[in-house]
Design a protein around this motif. Structure first.
Motif, PDB file in Angstrom:
ATOM      1  N   VAL A  98       0.836  -1.204   0.000  1.00  0.00           N
ATOM      2  CA  VAL A  98       0.000   0.000   0.000  1.00  0.00           C
ATOM      3  C   VAL A  98       0.870   1.253   0.000  1.00  0.00           C
ATOM      4  CG1 VAL A  98      -1.658   1.334   1.349  1.00  0.00           C
ATOM      5  CG2 VAL A  98      -1.971  -1.130   1.088  1.00  0.00           C
ATOM      6  N   ALA A  99       1.941   1.243   0.803  1.00  0.00           N
ATOM      7  CA  ALA A  99       2.840   2.397   0.838  1.00  0.00           C
ATOM      8  C   ALA A  99       3.504   2.618  -0.517  1.00  0.00           C
ATOM      9  CB  ALA A  99       3.898   2.199   1.923  1.00  0.00           C
ATOM     10  N   LEU A 100       3.880   1.535  -1.193  1.00  0.00           N
ATOM     11  CA  LEU A 100       4.471   1.670  -2.522  1.00  0.00           C
ATOM     12  C   LEU A 100       3.483   2.291  -3.503  1.00  0.00           C
ATOM     13  CD1 LEU A 100       6.418  -1.715  -2.886  1.00  0.00           C
ATOM     14  CD2 LEU A 100       7.385   0.567  -2.566  1.00  0.00           C
ATOM     15  N   VAL A 101       2.208   1.937  -3.399  1.00  0.00           N
ATOM     16  CA  VAL A 101       1.188   2.529  -4.268  1.00  0.00           C
ATOM     17  C   VAL A 101       1.073   4.030  -3.992  1.00  0.00           C
ATOM     18  CG1 VAL A 101      -1.277   2.554  -4.819  1.00  0.00           C
ATOM     19  CG2 VAL A 101      -0.098   0.378  -4.508  1.00  0.00           C
ATOM     20  N   VAL A 102       1.100   4.406  -2.713  1.00  0.00           N
ATOM     21  CA  VAL A 102       1.016   5.829  -2.363  1.00  0.00           C
ATOM     22  C   VAL A 102       2.224   6.594  -2.903  1.00  0.00           C
ATOM     23  CG1 VAL A 102       0.991   7.476  -0.448  1.00  0.00           C
ATOM     24  CG2 VAL A 102      -0.380   5.386  -0.319  1.00  0.00           C
ATOM     25  N   LEU A 103       3.419   6.031  -2.746  1.00  0.00           N
ATOM     26  CA  LEU A 103       4.627   6.697  -3.226  1.00  0.00           C
ATOM     27  C   LEU A 103       4.630   6.802  -4.750  1.00  0.00           C
ATOM     28  CD1 LEU A 103       7.237   4.997  -0.864  1.00  0.00           C
ATOM     29  CD2 LEU A 103       6.325   7.322  -0.695  1.00  0.00           C
ATOM     30  N   THR A 104       4.133   5.764  -5.423  1.00  0.00           N
ATOM     31  CA  THR A 104       4.023   5.835  -6.883  1.00  0.00           C
ATOM     32  C   THR A 104       3.048   6.929  -7.293  1.00  0.00           C
ATOM     33  OG1 THR A 104       4.458   3.456  -7.016  1.00  0.00           O
ATOM     34  CG2 THR A 104       3.518   4.508  -8.965  1.00  0.00           C
ATOM     35  N   SER A 224      12.931   1.161 -10.611  1.00  0.00           N
ATOM     36  CA  SER A 224      12.809   1.402 -12.054  1.00  0.00           C
ATOM     37  C   SER A 224      11.380   1.156 -12.535  1.00  0.00           C
ATOM     38  CB  SER A 224      13.780   0.503 -12.822  1.00  0.00           C
ATOM     39  OG  SER A 224      15.118   0.794 -12.478  1.00  0.00           O
ATOM     40  N   LEU A 225      10.728   0.131 -11.969  1.00  0.00           N
ATOM     41  CA  LEU A 225       9.337  -0.139 -12.340  1.00  0.00           C
ATOM     42  C   LEU A 225       8.428   1.001 -11.890  1.00  0.00           C
ATOM     43  CD1 LEU A 225       7.374  -2.159 -13.585  1.00  0.00           C
ATOM     44  CD2 LEU A 225       7.163  -3.228 -11.332  1.00  0.00           C
ATOM     45  N   ILE A 226       8.642   1.494 -10.678  1.00  0.00           N
ATOM     46  CA  ILE A 226       7.848   2.615 -10.184  1.00  0.00           C
ATOM     47  C   ILE A 226       8.049   3.850 -11.059  1.00  0.00           C
ATOM     48  CG2 ILE A 226       7.701   4.278  -8.290  1.00  0.00           C
ATOM     49  CD1 ILE A 226       8.068   2.003  -6.361  1.00  0.00           C
ATOM     50  N   ALA A 227       9.292   4.114 -11.447  1.00  0.00           N
ATOM     51  CA  ALA A 227       9.569   5.267 -12.294  1.00  0.00           C
ATOM     52  C   ALA A 227       8.855   5.155 -13.637  1.00  0.00           C
ATOM     53  CB  ALA A 227      11.077   5.419 -12.505  1.00  0.00           C
ATOM     54  N   GLY A 228       8.840   3.950 -14.220  1.00  0.00           N
ATOM     55  CA  GLY A 228       8.142   3.760 -15.486  1.00  0.00           C
ATOM     56  C   GLY A 228       6.646   3.946 -15.353  1.00  0.00           C
ATOM     57  N   ILE A 229       6.074   3.386 -14.289  1.00  0.00           N
ATOM     58  CA  ILE A 229       4.635   3.555 -14.055  1.00  0.00           C
ATOM     59  C   ILE A 229       4.295   5.030 -13.843  1.00  0.00           C
ATOM     60  CG2 ILE A 229       2.765   3.031 -12.443  1.00  0.00           C
ATOM     61  CD1 ILE A 229       4.095   0.333 -11.936  1.00  0.00           C
ATOM     62  N   ALA A 230       5.141   5.738 -13.090  1.00  0.00           N
ATOM     63  CA  ALA A 230       4.880   7.158 -12.826  1.00  0.00           C
ATOM     64  C   ALA A 230       4.961   7.984 -14.099  1.00  0.00           C
ATOM     65  CB  ALA A 230       5.873   7.673 -11.791  1.00  0.00           C
ATOM     66  N   TRP A 341       4.437   6.683 -23.072  1.00  0.00           N
ATOM     67  CA  TRP A 341       3.867   5.341 -23.023  1.00  0.00           C
ATOM     68  C   TRP A 341       4.959   4.285 -23.191  1.00  0.00           C
ATOM     69  CZ3 TRP A 341      -0.923   5.073 -21.353  1.00  0.00           C
ATOM     70  CH2 TRP A 341      -1.745   6.179 -21.519  1.00  0.00           C
ATOM     71  N   VAL A 342       6.003   4.616 -23.927  1.00  0.00           N
ATOM     72  CA  VAL A 342       7.099   3.675 -24.112  1.00  0.00           C
ATOM     73  C   VAL A 342       7.802   3.408 -22.782  1.00  0.00           C
ATOM     74  CG1 VAL A 342       9.336   3.385 -25.234  1.00  0.00           C
ATOM     75  CG2 VAL A 342       7.420   4.319 -26.514  1.00  0.00           C
ATOM     76  N   ALA A 343       7.742   4.376 -21.862  1.00  0.00           N
ATOM     77  CA  ALA A 343       8.474   4.243 -20.607  1.00  0.00           C
ATOM     78  C   ALA A 343       8.019   3.044 -19.791  1.00  0.00           C
ATOM     79  CB  ALA A 343       8.312   5.526 -19.780  1.00  0.00           C
ATOM     80  N   LEU A 344       6.736   2.681 -19.860  1.00  0.00           N
ATOM     81  CA  LEU A 344       6.244   1.588 -19.028  1.00  0.00           C
ATOM     82  C   LEU A 344       6.797   0.229 -19.456  1.00  0.00           C
ATOM     83  CD1 LEU A 344       4.576   0.641 -16.699  1.00  0.00           C
ATOM     84  CD2 LEU A 344       2.554   0.640 -18.167  1.00  0.00           C
ATOM     85  N   VAL A 405      16.933   7.500 -17.786  1.00  0.00           N
ATOM     86  CA  VAL A 405      16.278   8.421 -16.857  1.00  0.00           C
ATOM     87  C   VAL A 405      15.519   7.654 -15.786  1.00  0.00           C
ATOM     88  CG1 VAL A 405      14.481  10.172 -16.663  1.00  0.00           C
ATOM     89  CG2 VAL A 405      16.147  10.310 -18.496  1.00  0.00           C
ATOM     90  N   ALA A 406      14.830   6.570 -16.188  1.00  0.00           N
ATOM     91  CA  ALA A 406      14.019   5.808 -15.241  1.00  0.00           C
ATOM     92  C   ALA A 406      14.858   5.071 -14.212  1.00  0.00           C
ATOM     93  CB  ALA A 406      13.131   4.817 -15.988  1.00  0.00           C
ATOM     94  N   SER A 407      16.097   4.743 -14.543  1.00  0.00           N
ATOM     95  CA  SER A 407      16.880   3.853 -13.681  1.00  0.00           C
ATOM     96  C   SER A 407      17.955   4.553 -12.867  1.00  0.00           C
ATOM     97  CB  SER A 407      17.559   2.780 -14.548  1.00  0.00           C
ATOM     98  OG  SER A 407      18.475   3.367 -15.461  1.00  0.00           O
ATOM     99  N   VAL A 408      18.336   5.781 -13.209  1.00  0.00           N
ATOM    100  CA  VAL A 408      19.519   6.364 -12.599  1.00  0.00           C
ATOM    101  C   VAL A 408      19.349   6.558 -11.092  1.00  0.00           C
ATOM    102  CG1 VAL A 408      18.756   8.697 -13.266  1.00  0.00           C
ATOM    103  CG2 VAL A 408      21.148   8.281 -12.657  1.00  0.00           C
TER     104      VAL A 408
END
Length: 484
Positions: A98-104, A224-230, A341-344, A405-408
């Protein structure tokens, strides 16, 4: 034989008073900011005042009230805390999810504000009668705010903890939604800079908290997954808001709706557990001197700058270069329109790779691939080739630069001791945004012709290759900057 008198322990009445003042000031300031901002937006959207005469006479009063509320909340949040409480237990797996969802969601808000700039510019140019060059100062102001925000919030999270810093940033985001009521373009520039300052530092805050919610070995992949979703979610939020609100309510609605989205984010912030605070404040603050001079930190900062320079700096000019080279139509138009959209899918692939490979190796592959792809793309533009060569080189450049950018920041987060993690990640995030800010400005005189763009692609691509070569050259001896 000497005897010593044992004094009874003192009761920290000052600590209790600080807690009371912090709670009262923070609550009062938050209520004022949210209530006035939401009421202001409701009046706009419900037609209480016609949009043709907006901003209405009450907007000056609302701005004063919001400013007072922010100052009162700041007084409560920035006051040194009471004696530290015992470390809270680690969150359960459902609570961590749940906290990860909030942070995303917080990162989605961050990305959406940057993406909104492109949707408000057409209406703003028409209303104020601006030239394209002068209107371009708006994204410059916003990006400049995000650069400073990354440095500011990265430092604050080390001092205040994750939850306080998230609350402070969210209040800044809600209060600056009144940007939609600025009567002049210059007022919009100031408010856009403040908005960038408020939300621009969410990345170091989020990834500082991430280290308390997942195992260290999982931080790069999950981050990296969170960054792509965001990235995808932020662009979706901005584009859908523009599609639903702008036709009926104009460009101002895209800023004022931030009062509602920020209010929703504020409601779910209590779901972030207290362990996120102790994770960034639990270690002694003895490693700050190591941050400034540590080789690994300098390499990560340079890598972040090159990632921003490629993804936000160089690619900004790609449509102009393609038109000047005679390329019209084709797959590249849809590709450029769908970069977010490519980021995800890129983030999903990157997260899987980071689960099975060392972060340094993945960073090296991304930087080398991105630099080579950019040079080849510049060569394709210079020689005037069309068809598959243009599509493949442009696609590779977009994919690699978005992945960088997503991973740095996630890949760098595991290299810092907890007491300096926010500052370290803030500088890296700020460096990536600085690359995106100075890139379009510094390269404007070179990219107008295919030959000039080839020179730019050669220089920037070479820099990316260098960043990839040195990124994993040497790991920290103990794995973390500042670790004793």
């Amino acid at each position: 034989m000497r005897t010593e008198t044992v004094l009874p322990p003192r009761h920290h009445t000052g600590g209790r008073g600080r807690r009371v003042f912090t709670a009262v000031a923070t609550t009062l300031g938050t209520v004022v900011v949210v209530a006035v901002s939401v009421r202001h937006a409701v009046v706009f959207f419900t037609g209480g005042v016609g949009t043709e005469v907006w901003p209405h006479q009450g907007h000056h009063r609302d701005m004063v009230l919001i400013t007072v509320g922010v100052v009162v909340a700041l007084a409560g949040l920035l006051l040194p805390g009471a004696p530290s409480a015992p470390r809270p237990p680690a969150p359960s797996r459902p609570a961590a999810v749940v906290a990860l969802v909030v942070l995303t969601s917080a990162l989605v808000v961050d990305v959406s504000k940057t993406a909104t700039l492109g949707f408000v510019l057409p209406g703003m140019r028409e209303e104020y009668g601006l030239s394209n060059q002068y209107a371009g100062m708006l994204p410059v102001a916003g990006l400049a705010g995000t650069v400073l925000g990354s440095l500011l919030w990265g430092s604050l999270v080390d001092r205040l903890g994750v939850r306080r810093t998230l609350l402070l940033s969210t209040l800044g985001f809600i209060s600056t939604s009144i940007c939609g009521s600025m009567p002049t373009f210059e007022g919009n520039l100031v408010m856009c800079w403040l908005m960038g300052l408020a939300v621009g530092g969410l990345m170091p805050v989020v990834f500082s908290a991430l280290t308390a919610l997942v195992r260290p070995s999982q931080v790069p992949a999950v981050g990296s997954l969170i960054a792509g979703i965001a990235t995808a979610g932020g662009y979706l939020l901005a584009s859908q808001s523009a599609a639903l609100l702008a036709p009926d309510h104009g460009w101002r609605s895209l800023w004022l709706v931030g009062a509602f989205t920020g209010g929703l984010l504020l409601l779910v912030l209590p779901l972030v557990p207290g362990t996120c605070d102790t994770a960034v404040r639990g270690a002694p603050d003895t490693a700050l001197s190591s941050l400034a001079g540590h080789r690994q930190h300098r390499l990560h900062t340079f890598y972040g700058f090159m990632a921003g320079l490629m993804a936000l700096g160089v690619l900004t000019w790609v449509p102009t270069v393609l038109r000047s080279s005679g390329a019209a139509g084709g797959a590249w138009e849809g590709l450029l329109a769908g970069q977010s959209w490519v980021a995800l899918p890129v983030a999903v692939v990157l997260a899987l790779a980071l689960r099975h490979s060392a972060p340094q190796y993945c960073a090296r592959v991304l930087a080398l691939g991105g630099g080579i792809a950019l040079v080849l793309f510049g060569l394709v533009i210079l020689t005037g080739q069309q068809g598959w060569a243009l599509t493949v080189s442009l696609t590779a450049t977009v994919l690699f630069s978005n992945a960088m950018v997503a991973s740095v920041v996630p890949m760098s987060s595991i290299h810092y001791a907890s007491s300096i993690r926010g500052r370290g990640l803030g500088r890296i995030a700020g460096a990536s945004k600085l690359g995106g800010l100075v890139g379009p400005l510094a390269l404007a005189t070179l990219v107008g012709a295919p030959a000039g763009f080839f020179v730019v692609s050669l220089l920037v691509g070479s820099g990316s290759v260098v960043a990839g070569i040195v990124m994993g050259a040497r790991r920290p001896r103990h794995g973390r900057v500042g670790a004793s």
